[in-house]
Scaffold this motif. Structure first.
Motif, PDB file in Angstrom:
ATOM      1  N   UNK A 275      -6.348  11.129   1.426  1.00 35.30           N
ATOM      2  CA  UNK A 275      -7.377  11.189   2.643  1.00 35.30           C
ATOM      3  C   UNK A 275      -8.311  11.144   1.948  1.00 35.30           C
ATOM      4  N   UNK A 276      -9.085  11.616   1.494  1.00 35.31           N
ATOM      5  CA  UNK A 276     -10.764  11.045   1.368  1.00 35.31           C
ATOM      6  C   UNK A 276     -11.103   9.010   1.804  1.00 35.31           C
ATOM      7  N   UNK A 277      -9.849   8.860   1.203  1.00 39.80           N
ATOM      8  CA  UNK A 277     -10.761   7.152   1.760  1.00 39.80           C
ATOM      9  C   UNK A 277      -9.495   7.089   2.684  1.00 39.80           C
ATOM     10  N   UNK A 278      -8.826   7.639   3.926  1.00 41.58           N
ATOM     11  CA  UNK A 278      -8.685   7.235   5.407  1.00 41.58           C
ATOM     12  C   UNK A 278      -6.752   6.815   5.188  1.00 41.58           C
ATOM     13  N   UNK A 279      -6.607   7.038   4.294  1.00 38.76           N
ATOM     14  CA  UNK A 279      -5.063   5.929   4.268  1.00 38.76           C
ATOM     15  C   UNK A 279      -4.194   6.590   4.362  1.00 38.76           C
ATOM     16  N   UNK A 280      -3.238   6.449   5.335  1.00 38.27           N
ATOM     17  CA  UNK A 280      -1.996   7.603   6.025  1.00 38.27           C
ATOM     18  C   UNK A 280      -1.133   8.205   4.898  1.00 38.27           C
ATOM     19  N   UNK A 281      -0.807   9.420   4.476  1.00 33.05           N
ATOM     20  CA  UNK A 281      -0.203  10.208   3.172  1.00 33.05           C
ATOM     21  C   UNK A 281       0.481  11.091   4.561  1.00 33.05           C
TER      22      UNK A 281
ATOM     23  N   UNK B  25       4.800  12.146  -2.863  1.00 33.29           N
ATOM     24  CA  UNK B  25       3.238  11.510  -2.178  1.00 33.29           C
ATOM     25  C   UNK B  25       3.822  10.442  -1.737  1.00 33.29           C
ATOM     26  N   UNK B  26       4.216   9.924  -0.408  1.00 33.57           N
ATOM     27  CA  UNK B  26       3.657   8.600   0.100  1.00 33.57           C
ATOM     28  C   UNK B  26       2.594   7.954   0.905  1.00 33.57           C
ATOM     29  N   UNK B  27       2.614   6.922   0.466  1.00 36.55           N
ATOM     30  CA  UNK B  27       0.704   6.590   1.712  1.00 36.55           C
ATOM     31  C   UNK B  27       0.655   5.155   1.576  1.00 36.55           C
ATOM     32  N   UNK B  28       0.558   4.911   1.976  1.00 37.75           N
ATOM     33  CA  UNK B  28      -0.126   3.081   2.099  1.00 37.75           C
ATOM     34  C   UNK B  28      -1.640   2.696   2.239  1.00 37.75           C
ATOM     35  N   UNK B  29      -1.371   1.640   1.758  1.00 39.25           N
ATOM     36  CA  UNK B  29      -2.764   1.439   0.949  1.00 39.25           C
ATOM     37  C   UNK B  29      -2.567  -0.455   1.241  1.00 39.25           C
ATOM     38  N   UNK B  30      -3.940  -0.670   2.021  1.00 39.62           N
ATOM     39  CA  UNK B  30      -4.092  -1.981   2.211  1.00 39.62           C
ATOM     40  C   UNK B  30      -4.125  -2.886   1.092  1.00 39.62           C
ATOM     41  N   UNK B  31      -4.092  -3.931   0.833  1.00 41.33           N
ATOM     42  CA  UNK B  31      -4.780  -4.773  -0.665  1.00 41.33           C
ATOM     43  C   UNK B  31      -5.173  -5.424  -0.164  1.00 41.33           C
ATOM     44  N   UNK B  32      -5.443  -6.519  -0.729  1.00 42.79           N
ATOM     45  CA  UNK B  32      -5.972  -7.982  -1.215  1.00 42.79           C
ATOM     46  C   UNK B  32      -4.974  -8.700   0.657  1.00 42.79           C
ATOM     47  N   UNK B  33      -3.607  -8.902   0.305  1.00 45.53           N
ATOM     48  CA  UNK B  33      -2.238  -9.360   0.180  1.00 45.53           C
ATOM     49  C   UNK B  33      -1.856  -8.780   0.863  1.00 45.53           C
ATOM     50  N   UNK B  34      -1.670  -7.780   1.238  1.00 43.06           N
ATOM     51  CA  UNK B  34      -0.634  -6.682   1.929  1.00 43.06           C
ATOM     52  C   UNK B  34      -1.007  -5.759   2.076  1.00 43.06           C
ATOM     53  N   UNK B  35       0.035  -4.695   3.010  1.00 44.77           N
ATOM     54  CA  UNK B  35      -0.309  -3.294   2.155  1.00 44.77           C
ATOM     55  C   UNK B  35       1.013  -2.728   1.908  1.00 44.77           C
ATOM     56  N   UNK B  36       0.400  -2.398   1.019  1.00 38.38           N
ATOM     57  CA  UNK B  36       1.403  -1.341   0.253  1.00 38.38           C
ATOM     58  C   UNK B  36       1.813  -0.350   0.127  1.00 38.38           C
ATOM     59  N   UNK B  37       3.200  -0.092   0.331  1.00 37.60           N
ATOM     60  CA  UNK B  37       4.198   1.505  -0.167  1.00 37.60           C
ATOM     61  C   UNK B  37       3.552   1.993  -1.338  1.00 37.60           C
ATOM     62  N   UNK B  38       3.020   3.148  -1.347  1.00 38.06           N
ATOM     63  CA  UNK B  38       2.437   3.897  -2.680  1.00 38.06           C
ATOM     64  C   UNK B  38       3.280   5.303  -2.964  1.00 38.06           C
ATOM     65  N   UNK B  39       3.810   5.245  -3.504  1.00 38.01           N
ATOM     66  CA  UNK B  39       4.765   6.796  -4.410  1.00 38.01           C
ATOM     67  C   UNK B  39       4.163   7.489  -5.293  1.00 38.01           C
ATOM     68  N   UNK B  40       4.194   8.574  -5.828  1.00 39.06           N
ATOM     69  CA  UNK B  40       3.281   9.298  -6.124  1.00 39.06           C
ATOM     70  C   UNK B  40       5.123  10.788  -6.743  1.00 39.06           C
ATOM     71  N   UNK B  41       5.541  10.590  -7.442  1.00 33.69           N
ATOM     72  CA  UNK B  41       6.151  10.892  -7.734  1.00 33.69           C
ATOM     73  C   UNK B  41       6.205  11.903  -9.330  1.00 33.69           C
ATOM     74  N   UNK B  42       6.266  13.672  -8.828  1.00 36.63           N
ATOM     75  CA  UNK B  42       5.929  14.421  -9.638  1.00 36.63           C
ATOM     76  C   UNK B  42       7.264  15.169 -10.599  1.00 36.63           C
ATOM     77  N   UNK B  43       7.215  14.789 -12.215  1.00 36.56           N
ATOM     78  CA  UNK B  43       8.208  16.066 -12.256  1.00 36.56           C
ATOM     79  C   UNK B  43       7.605  17.202 -13.432  1.00 36.56           C
TER      80      UNK B  43
END
Length: 167
Positions: free
Chosen positions: A25-31, A38-56
């Motif tokens: 949220x601080x970076x303005x990335x969708x989440x 947790x699932x969000x998107x981050x624009x990289x140098x080449x493409x937009x990446x789907x980023x996930x955080x999974x907690x166990x």
């Protein structure tokens, strides 16, 4: 960087998914987030990446996944697996995988947190930056194999030269 919301102060360690959510949220990335994911998107140098955080929580393990939206066609699976093996030899943190169902390429990094199961903002930032940087670093190699007709060794060599030449 100071991030705060109603539930915690990011100058303090916090529950991993809460900290990652605040970072996004601080970076303005969708989440979006659910109980243990947790699932969000981050624009990289080449493409937009789907980023996930999974907690166990039972093991205090936080897994970070970064998906560069590359699907490996069946006829190129052997070359892609060879490339993944060569790339993983170059990595200190995390590794690349190809999911057997669907041929989806992903970066994965499992992180064992301390007994308290908390994450600092610096740790969260480092985990996300590492995931995106590793995907950016090796994205061209996959492009060279899948669409450029290069062998896995040629692709990795070309990608490493290109990455070293960036300013």
């Amino acid at each position: 960087m100071k991030i705060a919301n109603d539930r915690f102060d990011a100058d303090q360690d916090s529950a991993p998914l809460d900290m990652l959510s605040a970072l996004f949220k601080a970076h303005g990335w969708p989440v979006t987030s659910a109980a243990d994911e947790l699932a969000g998107e981050i624009k990289g140098s080449w493409t937009t990446y789907q980023v996930k955080g999974l907690w166990r929580g039972e093991d205090n393990v936080l897994q970070i996944l970064c998906l560069p939206e590359i699907r490996i066609p069946a006829e190129q699976m052997a070359a892609a697996h060879e490339l993944v093996t060569l790339i993983n030899e170059q990595m200190w943190l995390g590794h690349f995988d190809i999911w057997s169902s669907g041929g989806v390429l992903l970066y994965r990094n499992g992180n064992l947190l301390g007994d308290d199961g908390l994450l600092s903002i610096a740790q969260a930032q480092a985990l996300i930056e590492t995931a995106v940087e590793e995907c950016d670093r090796f994205y061209p190699a996959f492009q060279f194999v899948l669409w450029g007709g290069k062998t896995p060794r040629e692709a990795l060599a070309a990608a490493m030269v290109d990455a070293a030449g960036e300013a």
